[in-house]
Design a protein around this motif. Structure first.
Motif, PDB file in Angstrom:
ATOM      1  N   TYR A   1       6.567   7.966   6.310  1.00 34.63           N
ATOM      2  CA  TYR A   1       6.469   6.919   7.623  1.00 34.63           C
ATOM      3  C   TYR A   1       4.878   6.587   7.466  1.00 34.63           C
ATOM      4  O   TYR A   1       4.858   8.566   7.642  1.00 34.63           O
ATOM      5  N   CYS A   2       4.721   6.317   8.532  1.00 33.94           N
ATOM      6  CA  CYS A   2       3.721   6.670   8.662  1.00 33.94           C
ATOM      7  C   CYS A   2       2.257   5.655   9.974  1.00 33.94           C
ATOM      8  O   CYS A   2       2.942   4.524  10.480  1.00 33.94           O
TER       9      CYS A   2
ATOM     10  N   GLN B   1       1.118  -1.014  -0.149  1.00 36.15           N
ATOM     11  CA  GLN B   1      -0.052   0.449  -0.175  1.00 36.15           C
ATOM     12  C   GLN B   1       0.831   0.651   0.037  1.00 36.15           C
ATOM     13  O   GLN B   1       1.371   2.072  -0.878  1.00 36.15           O
ATOM     14  N   THR B   2       1.943   1.310   0.819  1.00 35.64           N
ATOM     15  CA  THR B   2       2.548   2.462   0.900  1.00 35.64           C
ATOM     16  C   THR B   2       3.455   2.709  -0.208  1.00 35.64           C
ATOM     17  O   THR B   2       3.448   4.042  -0.666  1.00 35.64           O
TER      18      THR B   2
ATOM     19  N   ASP C   1       4.502   1.860  10.220  1.00 35.78           N
ATOM     20  CA  ASP C   1       5.578   1.725   8.969  1.00 35.78           C
ATOM     21  C   ASP C   1       6.606   2.473   8.315  1.00 35.78           C
ATOM     22  O   ASP C   1       5.996   3.703   7.728  1.00 35.78           O
ATOM     23  N   VAL C   2       7.520   2.447   8.532  1.00 30.09           N
ATOM     24  CA  VAL C   2       8.392   3.114   7.764  1.00 30.09           C
ATOM     25  C   VAL C   2       9.511   2.380   6.443  1.00 30.09           C
ATOM     26  O   VAL C   2       9.501   1.331   6.428  1.00 30.09           O
ATOM     27  N   LYS C   3       9.623   3.532   5.465  1.00 29.53           N
ATOM     28  CA  LYS C   3       9.782   3.172   4.137  1.00 29.53           C
ATOM     29  C   LYS C   3      11.030   4.147   3.413  1.00 29.53           C
ATOM     30  O   LYS C   3      10.805   5.052   3.689  1.00 29.53           O
TER      31      LYS C   3
END
Length: 530
Positions: free
Chosen positions: A170-171, A93-94, A194-196
């Protein structure tokens, strides 16, 4: 120390419960069956996602809990280690989310880090460079860091230690979807993120926690729950402070702090207020008592959003002046007296609970009043606020001014001969004011079904980037495990519910302007039907 169950996460979805479907939804299904008889695009294709996990804690202590029947999640099934579980879902999703930056003046108070009032917890981390991220669509944050160093996000409290230039997206996620992975004696210690980014650029992350350690952290053990496609792991922390838990980055997927303690756990608390919006002169409020945990606060916002009633958030100082304890009883008091249900509650950290407890406050007349949250054992005031009519009347006036301004900007006439695209762009701004009011034709379900068959498989991307739906809406649709056309239809219905009186062909044409295929032709046909 009790062993932590490394439970593999399945990729199955919920099936739609047709027995509980509303009459309106049954009508939609009948209409859909008729329309899809002649449409073959997207048949048999299913957009599958990771199954949200079920709660792991008992919610029997909740009172006046709001039932989020639209968001009910199934008991998690045991899997054989198939990939594509919730963390893979979130990661995918991210990656799909568009880097759509919101206006600079956009309010984001729901997720902004609430600073606790505590003599033990506000003295640390002042040496870190404070950075304000860009706010993207769908409650994402983006930090662009130009050089190595240690940086603290002003919105979430996250602290990133980077070794070179990097962009970090991130979120905040909900703990309730991963509740069965938090096994006693472990409990939630702070928000889940959630970190990307490229994990080799990140040396460590420090997660904010919602606990007051004071001088009682000697018998506490901190870990970081790391949810991977192969299962969930409890990973060791580097260190912890009165405000943060430091973790050495191994890889990136949903991560958040958990603790176990031999002593009483004290929580920094927050009180969140919402007022029901209706035409009655009486006042009705929801009072949520939460840990100062952004995942918890985000869940409350989602719970209110999915309520059958419409609410507005009342902006009052949320921070509790006294720490909250699990099992302690608290009473809400109103001056002058109001109907309060329930009059007292036993506090539990509801981070893992799907149903969020709240207290209802009702007054027959719209008067100024005070609310006080009192700890019953000591009779000490934990939180208080004074509510005035201007707290909600001003909001209504601002909404009306905003609508008048928007309407005024749309009163334009189409003149001359224009290319097709310009003609339709102009028509979107046309308003019939012959009777002094706007008259616009809303889209029908039959039109939405026709359009749904043309949207293709990228319904998640369209829902987020074009129609600006919430992640909660996406989860609701995915859980039904329906074919692509039905997913597209539900996306359009969610947009229609969000836009209400603005759910016109003109506005939908504008939202889907960059979507390729036959979508534009179908929408132009709708416009010509006017």
């Amino acid at each position: 120390m009790a062993s932590f169950v490394s439970e593999l996460i399945g990729s199955g979805d919920l099936c739609d419960d047709h027995h509980n479907a509303s009459s309106e939804e049954k009508g939609i299904h009948r209409l859909l069956a008729c329309k899809l008889a002649s449409l073959h695009e997207g048949q048999g294709e299913t957009e599958e996602g990771g199954k949200p996990l079920q709660l792991g804690e008992d919610s029997s202590s909740e009172s006046s809990s709001e039932s989020e029947s639209d968001n009910e999640e199934p008991e998690p099934e045991q899997t054989n280690g198939e990939p594509g579980g919730p963390c893979t879902e979130v990661s995918a999703q991210t990656e799909e989310w568009e880097d759509k930056e919101l206006p600079k003046d956009h309010s984001h108070s729901e997720l902004k880090k609430i600073q606790p009032y505590c003599e033990h917890c506000n003295a640390e981390n002042k040496h870190n460079e404070q950075v304000t991220p860009r706010l993207l669509s769908q409650e994402q944050f983006l930090l662009k860091l130009d050089t190595e160093g240690t940086y603290q996000c002003t919105e979430t409290g996250l602290i990133f230690e980077v070794n070179r230039k990097v962009d970090i997206k991130y979120c905040v996620l909900s703990w309730s979807k991963y509740a069965d992975l938090v096994v006693k004696p472990w409990v939630v210690g702070g928000p889940l993120f959630d970190v990307k980014c490229d994990p080799t650029c990140l040396t460590s992350i420090q997660f904010p926690h919602s606990l007051c350690l004071g001088h009682h952290d000697a018998n506490m053990t901190f870990r970081v729950l790391h949810v991977k496609s192969s299962g969930a792991l409890l990973e060791a922390t580097v260190d912890h402070s009165t405000t943060h838990v430091k973790w050495r980055v191994s890889s990136l997927s949903p991560v958040g702090p958990v603790i176990q303690s031999e002593e009483t756990v004290y929580h920094h608390g927050a009180v969140i207020l919402y007022k029901a919006i209706d035409h009655n002169p009486s006042l009705s409020f929801r009072v949520y008592i939460a840990t100062n945990n952004e995942s918890f606060i985000k869940d409350i916002s989602k719970s209110v959003k999915h309520s059958s009633k419409k609410f507005m958030k009342i902006d009052k100082p949320p921070v509790c002046q006294k720490l909250l304890q699990n099992g302690k009883k608290y009473r809400l008091i109103s001056e002058p007296e109001a109907e309060i249900t329930p009059e007292e509650i036993e506090f539990v950290d509801g981070s893992l609970l799907k149903l969020k407890s709240y207290i209802e406050v009702y007054l027959e007349q719209p008067v100024e009043f005070k609310l006080l949250l009192v700890e019953m054992d000591s009779e000490e005031i934990v939180w208080k606020a004074k509510l005035r009519e201007c707290d909600w009347v001003q909001h209504d006036q601002n909404q009306n001014v905003s609508k008048r301004t928007t309407n005024g900007n749309r009163r334009r006439k189409m003149t001359g001969s224009l290319p097709d695209e310009d003609v339709y762009d102009k028509r979107m701004k046309q308003v019939d004011t012959s009777d002094g009011a706007k008259t616009r034709t809303l889209l029908t379900d039959a039109q939405l079904i026709t359009l749904a068959a043309k949207l293709g498989k990228e319904w998640i991307k369209i829902a987020i980037a074009n129609l600006e739906l919430e992640i909660g809406d996406i989860d609701d649709i995915r859980e039904k495990k329906e074919d692509v056309t039905m997913c597209n239809f539900r996306v359009l219905k969610k947009w229609q519910e969000k836009e209400r009186g603005n759910a016109t062909a003109e506005n939908l044409y504008k939202c889907l302007k960059n979507v390729t295929g036959d979508v534009q032709d179908v929408l132009k046909g709708f416009l010509q039907e006017r």
